[in-house]
Write a protein that holds these residues in place. Sequence first.
Motif, short mmCIF file in Angstrom:
data_model
loop_
_atom_site.label_atom_id
_atom_site.label_comp_id
_atom_site.label_asym_id
_atom_site.label_seq_id
_atom_site.Cartn_x
_atom_site.Cartn_y
_atom_site.Cartn_z
N ARG A 41 1.05 4.15 -2.98
CA ARG A 41 0.70 5.53 -2.71
C ARG A 41 1.80 6.49 -3.16
O ARG A 41 1.53 7.57 -3.66
CB ARG A 41 0.44 5.70 -1.21
CG ARG A 41 -0.02 7.10 -0.82
CD ARG A 41 -0.51 7.16 0.60
NE ARG A 41 0.55 7.00 1.57
CZ ARG A 41 0.73 5.94 2.34
NH1 ARG A 41 -0.09 4.91 2.24
NH2 ARG A 41 1.71 5.90 3.22
N HIS A 42 3.06 6.08 -2.99
CA HIS A 42 4.16 6.99 -3.29
C HIS A 42 4.62 6.92 -4.74
O HIS A 42 5.27 7.86 -5.21
CB HIS A 42 5.35 6.67 -2.38
CG HIS A 42 5.17 7.09 -0.96
ND1 HIS A 42 4.75 8.36 -0.61
CD2 HIS A 42 5.34 6.42 0.21
CE1 HIS A 42 4.67 8.45 0.71
NE2 HIS A 42 5.02 7.28 1.23
N GLU B 153 -6.89 8.88 -3.59
CA GLU B 153 -6.06 9.65 -4.52
C GLU B 153 -6.90 10.25 -5.64
O GLU B 153 -6.70 11.40 -6.04
CB GLU B 153 -4.97 8.75 -5.10
CG GLU B 153 -4.03 9.44 -6.09
CD GLU B 153 -3.12 10.47 -5.44
OE1 GLU B 153 -2.39 11.16 -6.17
OE2 GLU B 153 -3.15 10.61 -4.20
N ASP C 88 -6.62 3.54 -0.90
CA ASP C 88 -5.61 4.51 -1.31
C ASP C 88 -5.90 5.05 -2.71
O ASP C 88 -5.74 6.25 -2.97
CB ASP C 88 -4.21 3.89 -1.26
CG ASP C 88 -4.10 2.61 -2.07
OD1 ASP C 88 -5.15 2.01 -2.40
OD2 ASP C 88 -2.97 2.19 -2.36
N ASP D 296 0.83 -1.21 0.00
CA ASP D 296 0.00 0.00 0.00
C ASP D 296 0.87 1.25 0.00
O ASP D 296 0.57 2.24 -0.68
CB ASP D 296 -0.93 0.01 1.22
CG ASP D 296 -1.98 -1.09 1.16
OD1 ASP D 296 -2.21 -1.62 0.05
OD2 ASP D 296 -2.54 -1.42 2.21
#
Length: 417
Positions: free
Chosen positions: A28-29, A220, A216, A24
Motif C-alpha cells: 500500500r505504501h 487504490e 488494497d 499488505d
Amino acid sequence: MTEPTEPTEPTEPTEPVGPTGIEDLLRRHAPQVLGALVRRYGHFDTAEDAVQEALLAAARQWPQNGVPDNPRGWLIRAASHRLTDALRADEARRAREERAAALAARVAPPDRAPSEDDTLSLLFLCCHPDLTPAGQIALTLRAVGGLTTAEIARAYLVPEATMAQRISRAKQNVRGVRFGRPDNWAERLPAVLQILYLIFNEGYTATSGTSLQRRDLAAEAIRLTRTVHRLLPDDGEVAGLLALMLLTDARRAARTGPHGELVPLDEQDRARWDRAAIEEGGALVTRALSLGPAGPYALRAAIAAVHDEAPSAEATDWREILGLYDLLIRQVPGPVERLNRAVAVAMVHGPEAGLAELDGLERELGDSHRLDAVRGHLWERAGAYDRARAAYASAAARTLSLPERHYLQTRAARLKP
C-alpha cells in the motif's frame, strides 16, 4: 488528507505484525514512498532501487521488531538514506550528488507524508508520451500498482524476461523528466485508464497466490480513478471506468465463501452486494452514456449494471448483455472480449452456439486458463460431462490462483461418472 505526526526513528518498533499484514502494508505504501522520492530528488530509476531496498529492510526487520508508529515515514526516511548513499557512491556523477544534496536542504523533511498528488503525478509520469504504450502500462503497474514483474507479464501474456526488459527501458526513458502534473491530460488519458483498469483487475481477481482478491489494489485503483474523475468530470470514459469498478467491486463480499473459496456470479448471495456502490455506479453509467457515443469502459459498465440490477441470476437480461457485447466488440475486438461474449451467446442461443464462438481463440489467449474454464462451463451446460471435466482439469492445471484452482478442481470432481 490529515498530516501524520512526526515519525519516530526508523528502528523504533511497535507490536509485531504477521507477514501477511506487513506485505499488505508495504504494497500500500510503496507507490507513495516512490512518488515522494521522485518529487524531491528526481532520478526515477535510482529512487525505485532505493525504495525496493527499504521495502526489503522492512520485510526483514518488522516481523521481529514490530511495525513503526509511522510506517510510511519509516520507509521514506530509509529509502532517502539509501538514495543519497547511492548518489554519493557514484564518482562519475558528482554533479548529481551535489544537486541531490541541495534539494535535500531545501525540501521538507523526507518523512513528511506525501500527498495524493504525489501518487497521481507519479501515475502521469509513468504515462509520459515519450514512452511506448506498452512501456507506460508496464512501468505504472510496477511503480504505482505495486505489481511484480511476473504479475504484469501474466496480465499481458508475455514472458517475464520480456516484461523485465520493457520496464527497464521505460525507467531509462523517464530519467530527467520533470515530476509534476502534466498539462496534456488528453494525450495520456487512454493509457492512464487502461493502467487503472489493469490494477483494479489484479486486485479484484489476483492472478496468483492464496487469496482470490487483493483489496488494497482494487481500492487504490478506485481511489485514483475517483481523482481523475474529479479532474475530468465531463469525460465519459473516465466516468464509465469508475462506474465499472464500483459495479464490479460491489459484489466483492459475496465472491468468496467462509473459507475463502470462489463463489461464481450465478451462485452469489445478492443480499451481500453493496447497494450503495451499485446505485453510485448506475448513476455514473447514466452520466457516461449521456456524454456522447459510448466508449469501451462505458459499455463494460453498462454490462455490469445489467448484472447488478437483476434481482436474481435467472432474471438477468442476457439479450441486453449480448447486444452490449456486440457494440463492445466493434470497438475492442480482443480475445478477452470475445471470450466473454461467447458466454452471453450461450445464455441466449444455447451452449453449442457459445462453444462455436470459442473457435480460434487458443492462439490469441496462449496459456491463459480462462478459455478452458469457459469451455468447461459450456460443455457442462450442454450435458457433455466428460468433455467438461477434462476442460476444467486443464484450466485448473494452468491457473496460478489457488482459489480458482480449487474451484475448477471441485467443478471437475463433481462431474465424475
